[in-house]
Design an enzyme around this catalytic site. Structure first.
Site: not given
Length: 310
Positions: A154, A159, A177, A243
């Protein structure tokens, strides 16, 4: 799908234009190339007129054995209003019947000094790249130890900041982007930066920086094959995250599936290191070493033998 014309081939490969100049902007719609051998013999029933036609020494040698009337007839049928172009290899001389028919129908006739095999390979690779289906994905693409890692998530999840940290650690930025993705083969996805955003990275609070100017030419790449997707999401305490690493999610783009991992984000987690290790572990898995599977097998053996120590 991108548009490719004979004019693009002229500029890319420095071909020589012999005839049909008015048709150099006729679109090439397929990467398939045809060698009209059986057509030279007069069989045009299944002639693939919409393909580029590649004529080499074999085809021209046979054409020379025909009468002038037969040459004119074959060249007229070869040059249709749908044919995007005809290429001669090895610097061969174009028959006058071909020149006349090409000028009449507006079919570009190009000439190259390359051998027929070299020419076919290079033009096919170029067309496959240019005509490949394209999509854009919001994310960052980084080359980490030779693995193309697409970082998604999001807006505001971190990022670009993670990509900056990876670049500082010696890895290479491809796109930030917006990542343009082409499917060049059934199982090959290649990511490119939009021309406007090439080498640029946007950091909130800092603005736009030029990665190549700051870190050098070795910090960027013009394109990279995508092998792994790392999806960043804010930590959700109600969600059970993997995990062990035994389960492997997939992300589908066009007809190609790539491995997808979800990394929960919260303060204190070093995302750059996590993604870097994920890329290294992905390489190990491709080489046949799977730490999670090895642990699972050890655990199974311990349970089966009733041992109390690992």
């Amino acid at each position: 799908m991108a548009k490719v014309t004979a004019n693009d081939l002229l500029e890319k490969f420095q071909f020589e234009l012999l005839a049909g100049e008015e048709g150099i902007y006729r679109p090439i719609t397929t990467s398939d190339i045809s060698r009209p051998g059986i057509e030279m013999a007069g069989f045009f029933t299944y002639y693939p007129a919409r393909r580029l036609q590649l004529i080499g020494r074999t085809e021209l040698s046979f054409l020379k054995s025909l009468s002038d009337q037969e040459k004119e007839e074959r060249m007229t049928k070869l040059c249709t209003y749908d044919t995007p172009g005809i290429i001669l290899s090895r610097g061969l001389e174009a028959p006058e019947q071909l020149i006349a028919a090409a000028d009449k129908r507006g079919v570009p006739v190009l000439r190259s000094t390359l051998t027929t095999t070299q020419l076919s390979s290079r033009v096919t690779n170029f067309l496959e790249s240019e005509l490949a289906p394209v999509t854009a994905v919001h994310g960052v693409l980084v080359d980490i130890y030779g693995i193309g890692v697409l970082i998604t998530g999001g807006s505001g999840v971190g990022k670009s900041e993670t990509a900056l940290d990876l670049v500082r650690r010696g890895h290479r930025l491809v796109a930030d982007d917006s990542v343009e993705i082409r499917q060049q083969n059934e199982d090959t996805l290649v990511g490119y930066p939009p021309p406007l955003l090439q080498h640029l990275l946007e950091i909130r609070g800092l603005g736009i920086i030029n990665v190549m100017t700051l870190f050098g030419a070795g910090a960027v790449r013009p394109f990279k094959r995508i092998s792994l997707c790392m999806n960043l999401e804010l930590w959700d305490q109600t969600k059970a995250y993997d995990r062990l690493g035994l389960e492997e999610d997939k992300m589908k783009i066009f007809d190609t599936e790539i491995t997808k991992m979800t990394v929960p984000v919260r303060p204190g987690r070093n995302l750059a290191v996590i993604i870097e290790v994920a890329a290294m572990n992905f390489r190990l898995k491709r080489l046949g070493f799977n730490a999670a599977q090895e642990f699972s097998e050890r655990l199974t053996q311990v349970i089966e033998h009733g041992e109390n120590e690992f």
